[in-house]
Scaffold this motif. Structure first.
Motif, mmCIF file in Angstrom:
data_model
loop_
_atom_site.group_PDB
_atom_site.id
_atom_site.type_symbol
_atom_site.label_atom_id
_atom_site.label_comp_id
_atom_site.label_asym_id
_atom_site.label_seq_id
_atom_site.Cartn_x
_atom_site.Cartn_y
_atom_site.Cartn_z
ATOM 1 N N ALA A 80 7.659 0.554 4.386
ATOM 2 C CA ALA A 80 8.886 1.025 5.036
ATOM 3 C C ALA A 80 8.705 2.426 5.610
ATOM 4 C CB ALA A 80 10.053 1.015 4.045
ATOM 5 N N ARG A 81 7.961 3.259 4.899
ATOM 6 C CA ARG A 81 7.822 4.659 5.317
ATOM 7 C C ARG A 81 6.841 4.837 6.465
ATOM 8 N NH1 ARG A 81 4.591 8.469 2.450
ATOM 9 N NH2 ARG A 81 4.724 10.390 3.597
ATOM 10 N N GLU A 82 5.686 4.136 6.410
ATOM 11 C CA GLU A 82 4.639 4.352 7.413
ATOM 12 C C GLU A 82 4.223 3.071 8.129
ATOM 13 O OE1 GLU A 82 1.297 6.548 5.933
ATOM 14 O OE2 GLU A 82 2.570 8.110 5.049
ATOM 15 N N ASP A 83 4.899 1.967 7.862
ATOM 16 C CA ASP A 83 4.604 0.687 8.508
ATOM 17 C C ASP A 83 3.137 0.286 8.350
ATOM 18 O OD1 ASP A 83 5.368 -1.621 9.857
ATOM 19 O OD2 ASP A 83 4.746 -0.797 11.807
ATOM 20 N N ARG A 84 2.649 0.410 7.114
ATOM 21 C CA ARG A 84 1.277 0.002 6.813
ATOM 22 C C ARG A 84 1.198 -0.443 5.354
ATOM 23 N NH1 ARG A 84 -1.644 3.388 3.540
ATOM 24 N NH2 ARG A 84 -0.899 5.534 3.305
ATOM 25 N N ALA A 85 0.139 -1.151 5.036
ATOM 26 C CA ALA A 85 -0.096 -1.571 3.653
ATOM 27 C C ALA A 85 -0.938 -0.518 2.939
ATOM 28 C CB ALA A 85 -0.819 -2.910 3.632
ATOM 29 N N PRO A 86 -0.849 -0.439 1.620
ATOM 30 C CA PRO A 86 -1.728 0.485 0.882
ATOM 31 C C PRO A 86 -3.164 -0.031 0.895
ATOM 32 C CG PRO A 86 -0.439 -0.823 -0.647
ATOM 33 C CD PRO A 86 0.045 -1.171 0.724
ATOM 34 N N LYS A 87 -4.120 0.890 0.959
ATOM 35 C CA LYS A 87 -5.532 0.503 0.982
ATOM 36 C C LYS A 87 -6.109 0.391 -0.419
ATOM 37 C CE LYS A 87 -6.076 2.957 5.271
ATOM 38 N NZ LYS A 87 -5.995 4.347 5.629
ATOM 39 N N ASP A 88 -5.573 1.192 -1.347
ATOM 40 C CA ASP A 88 -6.084 1.206 -2.710
ATOM 41 C C ASP A 88 -4.990 1.697 -3.650
ATOM 42 O OD1 ASP A 88 -5.901 3.988 -2.402
ATOM 43 O OD2 ASP A 88 -8.049 4.279 -2.200
ATOM 44 N N ILE A 89 -5.343 1.861 -4.904
ATOM 45 C CA ILE A 89 -4.424 2.409 -5.887
ATOM 46 C C ILE A 89 -5.114 3.600 -6.539
ATOM 47 C CG2 ILE A 89 -5.198 0.828 -7.714
ATOM 48 C CD1 ILE A 89 -2.215 0.827 -8.671
ATOM 49 N N ASP A 90 -4.396 4.679 -6.692
ATOM 50 C CA ASP A 90 -4.922 5.853 -7.381
ATOM 51 C C ASP A 90 -4.737 5.645 -8.876
ATOM 52 O OD1 ASP A 90 -5.243 6.814 -4.836
ATOM 53 O OD2 ASP A 90 -3.740 8.393 -4.998
ATOM 54 N N ALA A 91 -5.780 5.891 -9.639
ATOM 55 C CA ALA A 91 -5.717 5.698 -11.088
ATOM 56 C C ALA A 91 -6.498 6.796 -11.794
ATOM 57 C CB ALA A 91 -6.292 4.338 -11.476
ATOM 58 N N VAL A 92 -5.885 7.369 -12.810
ATOM 59 C CA VAL A 92 -6.602 8.246 -13.731
ATOM 60 C C VAL A 92 -6.625 7.511 -15.057
ATOM 61 C CG1 VAL A 92 -6.668 10.448 -14.935
ATOM 62 C CG2 VAL A 92 -5.860 10.360 -12.588
ATOM 63 N N THR A 93 -7.819 7.232 -15.555
ATOM 64 C CA THR A 93 -7.978 6.526 -16.810
ATOM 65 C C THR A 93 -8.202 7.546 -17.923
ATOM 66 O OG1 THR A 93 -8.942 4.625 -15.670
ATOM 67 C CG2 THR A 93 -9.314 4.774 -18.046
#
Length: 195
Positions: A80-93
């Motif tokens: 909705a904000r940028e009219d694109r899909a996310p490429k990845d997910i940020d994760a801190v393990t």
């Protein structure tokens, strides 16, 4: 429970009149809740698949105790904000090292598995922008690392908007999430959850 996005297309940093741990970021979630909420497009399913595979690989080499903070455009309404899909997910393990493993052995393990610990390879193979924090380090250092990641993840890149993130235990219901996700990976546009 994952709260609804706010008017800025992000998870709220807290819910209600006052902050309390039950209704503030990072929000505690399960793997199946992630799939139910975010498996709404083919690209999001690909990212979720990568995250589940990454978590399985980490547990397979002994990183079974701890949790991950999840953030980035994946946990925003970026469509909705940028009219694109996310490429990845940020994760801190944040993880305890495998029991009985020395620092030397951990370093050798990390060198032997660049697919899990090298940032570029992890992004390419698992769609995870992942970092590891050793929960066995000295408390003073652990606080410094936690403060850094909380400060970074609790604000949106670009405009520093305060936002929420998610916390996923390493011992979550990944097997059930996989059962939910697999059929969605093989159809056109999944229609699971709401944004």
């Amino acid at each position: 429970m994952i709260p609804d996005f706010n008017h800025s297309h992000v998870l709220p940093p807290f819910e209600g009149e006052r902050m309390n741990s039950a209704h503030s970021s990072p929000y505690l979630v399960t793997s199946s809740e992630l799939v139910q909420r975010f498996a709404i497009s083919r690209q999001r399913c690909v990212v979720l698949d990568g995250l589940l595979r990454y978590r399985s690989e980490l547990r397979g080499i002994g990183f079974t105790q701890g949790f991950q903070w999840l953030d980035g455009s994946f946990v925003e309404d970026i469509e909705a904000r940028e009219d694109r899909a996310p490429k990845d997910i940020d994760a801190v393990t944040f993880a305890h090292p495998p029991p009985g493993m020395s620092n030397t052995a951990i370093n050798q393990l990390m060198s032997a598995r660049p697919d899990l610990f090298d940032l570029e390879r992890c992004q390419r193979e698992f769609h995870c922008d992942n970092y590891i924090v050793n929960l066995a380090m000295a408390p003073e250092r652990l606080i410094v690392h936690t403060r850094y990641w909380y400060g970074l993840y609790s604000h949106r890149r670009g405009d520093a908007l305060w936002k929420g993130m998610l916390q996923l235990p390493m011992d979550s219901d990944d097997d059930f999430a996989r059962v939910m996700l697999d059929p969605l990976m093989h159809q056109g546009e999944p229609n699971a959850g709401s944004t």
